[in-house]
Write a protein that holds these residues in place. Structure first.
Motif, PDB file in Angstrom:
ATOM      1  N   VAL A  38       0.837  -1.201   0.000  1.00  0.00           N
ATOM      2  CA  VAL A  38       0.000   0.000   0.000  1.00  0.00           C
ATOM      3  C   VAL A  38       0.873   1.253   0.000  1.00  0.00           C
ATOM      4  CG1 VAL A  38      -1.673   1.334   1.352  1.00  0.00           C
ATOM      5  CG2 VAL A  38      -1.970  -1.131   1.082  1.00  0.00           C
ATOM      6  N   LYS A  39       1.965   1.206   0.760  1.00  0.00           N
ATOM      7  CA  LYS A  39       2.868   2.371   0.788  1.00  0.00           C
ATOM      8  C   LYS A  39       3.552   2.568  -0.559  1.00  0.00           C
ATOM      9  CE  LYS A  39       3.595   1.847   5.731  1.00  0.00           C
ATOM     10  NZ  LYS A  39       4.499   1.329   6.797  1.00  0.00           N
ATOM     11  N   ILE A  44       3.655   5.618  -5.805  1.00  0.00           N
ATOM     12  CA  ILE A  44       3.378   5.651  -7.244  1.00  0.00           C
ATOM     13  C   ILE A  44       2.261   6.642  -7.557  1.00  0.00           C
ATOM     14  CG2 ILE A  44       2.426   4.270  -9.144  1.00  0.00           C
ATOM     15  CD1 ILE A  44       4.048   1.913  -8.101  1.00  0.00           C
ATOM     16  N   GLU A  45       1.230   6.686  -6.710  1.00  0.00           N
ATOM     17  CA  GLU A  45       0.146   7.646  -6.935  1.00  0.00           C
ATOM     18  C   GLU A  45       0.658   9.079  -6.815  1.00  0.00           C
ATOM     19  OE1 GLU A  45      -2.772   7.125  -8.040  1.00  0.00           O
ATOM     20  OE2 GLU A  45      -2.649   4.954  -8.035  1.00  0.00           O
ATOM     21  N   ARG A 393      -7.503   3.021  -3.513  1.00  0.00           N
ATOM     22  CA  ARG A 393      -6.411   3.979  -3.482  1.00  0.00           C
ATOM     23  C   ARG A 393      -6.336   4.663  -2.120  1.00  0.00           C
ATOM     24  NH1 ARG A 393      -5.759   9.265  -7.379  1.00  0.00           N
ATOM     25  NH2 ARG A 393      -4.151  10.298  -6.165  1.00  0.00           N
ATOM     26  N   PRO A 394      -5.192   4.612  -1.457  1.00  0.00           N
ATOM     27  CA  PRO A 394      -5.070   5.248  -0.155  1.00  0.00           C
ATOM     28  C   PRO A 394      -4.927   6.753  -0.291  1.00  0.00           C
ATOM     29  CG  PRO A 394      -2.977   4.315  -0.792  1.00  0.00           C
ATOM     30  CD  PRO A 394      -3.954   3.945  -1.870  1.00  0.00           C
ATOM     31  N   SER A 395      -5.149   7.411   0.805  1.00  0.00           N
ATOM     32  CA  SER A 395      -4.967   8.866   0.816  1.00  0.00           C
ATOM     33  C   SER A 395      -3.497   9.185   0.684  1.00  0.00           C
ATOM     34  CB  SER A 395      -5.495   9.452   2.124  1.00  0.00           C
ATOM     35  OG  SER A 395      -5.177  10.816   2.225  1.00  0.00           O
ATOM     36  N   PRO A 396      -3.092  10.014  -0.291  1.00  0.00           N
ATOM     37  CA  PRO A 396      -1.672  10.283  -0.521  1.00  0.00           C
ATOM     38  C   PRO A 396      -1.092  11.222   0.526  1.00  0.00           C
ATOM     39  CG  PRO A 396      -2.977  11.546  -2.044  1.00  0.00           C
ATOM     40  CD  PRO A 396      -3.934  10.714  -1.264  1.00  0.00           C
ATOM     41  N   ALA A 397      -0.922  10.696   1.738  1.00  0.00           N
ATOM     42  CA  ALA A 397      -0.389  11.541   2.794  1.00  0.00           C
ATOM     43  C   ALA A 397       0.995  11.123   3.223  1.00  0.00           C
ATOM     44  CB  ALA A 397      -1.328  11.493   4.005  1.00  0.00           C
TER      45      ALA A 397
END
Length: 803
Positions: A38-39, A44-45, A393-397
């Motif tokens: 996920v990380k 990549i996102e 898609r995870p939150s890009p934090a």
């Protein structure tokens, strides 16, 4: 740009930021593979958010830096962190998650060209770093009085005639803009791996640098295949503070003749362009640099589109990759190979087994064929069920620019990020011994044209026409022979992708209703390994076939990580010249096998003897070189000729005189010389290239009709045994299939229509009873073609298999 940065960072500083980030991930997160995936996705996102669909020229400085950081972070999570987690072994048991892992890697592979282009735009101020260069020679951080410019000027003056790897590394980290590297290795070796820390680097072919050349002629003739940027760098070589030249392993005490020649030309034949300092060499060459990478490398070197572990890890130690690369078995006794001619002449040859000491009339010994028929092969695995779903898609934090470290507390880690392979699907389990399986190896599937890719499609159709090669990949045997440590291999990229393509062709093969496959992924992999195939331009089929065979060989080369054998001494060469051709040829083949041993060698490679004979004193000089295809000249004495006439033209002695005369080592002057070629070892599959293209004032094509037989006898072109003594000596040496008669049967023909620029390739391949000769015209497949069509005036390459 990362928060708090007021000026551009260089590659070294950006790499340090990635190092710190990964250290925080190791400390602050769990050891779950899923969480790390996920990380990696998050990285990549973020990379997509920065780079998106923009062209590299549209990116701002800050975007280059952020893109560099996100790409490297993602690649290192996938290639460094995840494979070392405790639950990584269980990943392959979860097809959906494993496919997600492979998808992330494939995305990075596809983005590699963009990443490389971004790197070229990253230029950072060295600030006071230039002052640290004093530590290179003195080993101290103290700075002498005077300007920084004076300091580095004195430093560059102090190197003498060579720099060490550590000195070069520091130079490239701190003042790469002042250094020009000239890499004197083959283009293929350079493209596979080179010193990509350098801002300015040129590749030159060693054989293209002649004694009589000046720098102007190097630029004009030797750099024809180089890029415009490389030619521009060479023209501006006088603007650099230091020019460093390197080859594979030259040292300050022992330079190769080619490297010494280049240094001499740069120094004494400069065409009016004077270097600021005499060129220096990299002590130990690229070999020394590569061996030091475990302590010098950083993610700016990768990832390459490579599947597997670090180059320093032996394939025999890979336990977590057994589904990708099985522990390979050595298929010969290495200690039995002859090291050199001196060993043979001194009577210290290997002890003879019953197999190798059989007389010439005995059946041929073919190591791979015998081994594969006896070894226990793994059963093909069912195809993985791959889910099309992916994690949300995870939150890009995690990697927000504001959270990136603003300073570097430790040097970049010494790691080379390598990419694990994607899962390889296999056909349904089949019995190898059944006739159904043997017949199924006659793959009847077309290949879609991807834009002038007919040269590739035709070559592949004839290549897989060899059932031994097809079985080797279809059954999965190839996995046991991938050499992850091969110097020139791609760590199995091409072998795995070739297997994937062949598996798909095999699965879709339907003699009653031929289908087609689109080889898009195979083409992408080929393009990533060789820039020649990145465009949609028409290419030469014979060049592509040689490249494919060489690359597959290096991937499967069991001895690809062995050091090169030392050259023969002058005394050994003189002794070898006195030996009969068959004996000398065998010794040289055994030497060749010390560093080259693969199924490609066993099936496709032969050996050509080239001998020069001085017509004044009769001194000879003989070389023995391996070949995968033999290029035959076409006699230009009419509209029609025969294949036998082409062979006769090939072995006909050639007179060398005037400018082409040989510098005889005995006469010490150039003398009229006879050059003689002979096929000294014949392969199991003989690939013939008819030299239809001729370079004169311009490139022309010879449309001579060549009448070639369906069955070929080549005994007359193979060296005979001259005496009983020679026969006795040969009985002490390995036979390796060199037993007459040499009868061959035609199984493939590549045709070429038009010219080299605007032409088209098709292939005839013999597919057995019920199918006969099949014409493969890209995706179209036509069965049972008449032999009169197969023997035609457009033949360009011929494939004969020994019977």
């Amino acid at each position: 740009m990362p928060s708090g940065t007021s000026k551009p960072r260089n590659l070294h500083e950006l790499t340090g930021l990635v190092d710190e980030l990964l250290e925080s991930l190791k400390v602050g997160s769990s050891n779950s593979t899923k969480e790390h995936l996920v990380k990696a996705l998050e990285c990549i996102e973020n990379y997509k958010g920065v780079v998106g669909q923009k062209h590299v020229s549209e990116l701002a400085t800050s975007e280059f830096e952020e893109g560099f950081i996100y790409y490297n972070a993602a690649s290192r999570i996938l290639s460094e962190l995840i494979p070392n987690l405790n639950d990584y072994r269980q990943l392959k048991q979860k097809p959906s998650l494993y496919q997600f892992y492979a998808d992330l890697i494939n995305y990075l592979v596809r983005q590699r060209p963009t990443y490389e282009a971004m790197k070229q735009h990253i230029r950072g101020s060295s600030d006071s770093l230039v002052l640290r260069l004093q530590t290179l020679k003195g080993g101290t951080d103290t700075v002498s009085n005077g300007s920084a410019k004076k300091d580095f000027t004195q430093l560059f003056d102090s190197f003498g005639d060579a720099v060490s790897v550590s000195q070069l590394l520091s130079l490239l980290k701190h003042r790469s803009d002042l250094v020009l590297l000239i890499d004197l290795r083959r283009k293929r070796e350079f493209e596979f791996e080179h010193i990509d820390l350098a801002d300015h680097i040129i590749q030159l072919e060693p054989v293209s640098i002649r004694d009589s050349y000046t720098c102007h002629e190097i630029e004009k003739y030797s750099m024809i295949t180089d890029t415009d940027e490389e030619r521009e760098l060479f023209a501006r070589r006088d603007r650099f503070e230091l020019v460093i030249v390197l080859d594979y392993n030259s040292t300050r005490e022992s330079k190769s003749p080619e490297l010494a020649r280049l240094i001499s030309i740069l120094t004494t034949k400069n065409a009016g362009v004077f270097l600021k300092r005499k060129p220096v060499i990299l002590d130990g060459g690229y070999k020394a640099w590569s061996e030091s990478r475990s302590s010098l490398s950083s993610p700016m070197h990768g990832p390459r589109p490579v599947y597997g572990r670090d180059r320093s890890e032996s394939v025999n130690s890979i336990s977590s990759h057994e589904d990708i690369t099985v522990k390979r078995r050595t298929s010969y006794n290495e200690r039995s190979l002859i090291k050199n001619v001196g060993e043979f002449l001194s009577g210290q040859s290997r002890p003879q087994s019953s197999q190798s000491s059989v007389e010439l009339k005995s059946p041929a010994v073919v190591p791979y064929h015998e081994m594969y028929s006896r070894m226990d092969l793994p059963s093909p695995k069912p195809e993985l069920s791959i889910s099309s779903s992916s994690p949300s898609r995870p939150s890009p934090a995690l990697l927000s620019p504001a959270l990136l470290p603003s300073s570097r507390s430790s040097p970049p880690k010494a790691q080379i990020p390598m990419l694990p392979t994607k899962p390889i699907s296999s056909p349904a389990p089949v019995s190898r011994s059944g006739s159904v399986f043997q017949n199924s190896l006659s793959v009847m599937t077309g290949l879609t044209n991807l834009g002038n890719s007919c040269y590739m499609n035709s070559a592949l159709q004839c290549l897989i026409g060899s059932k031994r090669l097809t079985e080797f990949f279809i059954v999965g045997t190839f996995k046991q022979h991938i050499n992850m440590n091969s110097r020139l291999g791609s760590k199995g990229i091409l072998a795995n992708e070739f297997s994937s393509l062949l598996t798909e062709l095999y699965r879709k093969s339907s003699p009653s209703r031929p289908q087609s496959v689109t080889p898009r992924q195979f083409r992408k992999v080929i393009a990533s390994l060789n820039s020649m195939y990145r465009t949609l331009d028409q290419q030469d089929c014979s060049e592509f076939l040689n490249y494919a065979l060489d690359s597959l060989h290096e991937d499967l080369n069991e001895n690809g990580n062995h050091p090169k054998l030392p050259e023969l001494s002058k005394e050994e060469e003189e002794k070898r010249e006195k030996l009969p051709i068959r004996i000398a040829s065998t010794i040289e083949w055994e030497r060749y096998l010390k560093t080259n041993f693969s199924i490609i060698v066993d099936i496709f490679q032969g050996q050509i003897m080239s001998q020069l004979r001085c017509l004044n004193c009769s001194t000879t000089s003989t070389t023995y070189n391996a070949f995968s295809t033999v290029s035959l000249p076409i006699p230009e004495n009419g509209p029609k000729s025969t294949l036998a006439a082409c062979f006769d033209e090939f072995v006909k002695p050639e007179l060398l005189e005037n400018d082409n005369a040989w510098l005889c080592p005995h006469c010490k002057t150039k003398q009229r010389t006879l050059k003689h070629l002979q096929i000294s070892r014949l392969p199991q599959v003989l690939i013939i290239h008819l030299k239809r293209f001729k370079m004169g004032n311009y490139l022309t094509k010879l449309n001579t009709y060549i009448d070639y037989p369906l069955e070929l006898q080549l005994d007359k072109y193979w060296p005979n045994v001259g005496s009983e003594l020679e026969r006795l000596e040969l009985s002490r040496l390995p036979i390796r299939g060199q037993v007459p008669p040499f009868r061959y049967k035609l199984y493939g023909v590549i045709n070429h229509y038009g010219n080299l620029i605007n032409g088209h390739y098709t292939a005839f391949v013999e597919k057995g009873p019920g199918n006969g000769w099949c014409l493969f015209d890209d995706e179209k497949v036509y069965k049972n073609c008449a032999p009169s069509k197969v023997v035609n005036g457009d033949a360009y390459m011929l494939f004969y298999e020994r019977v």
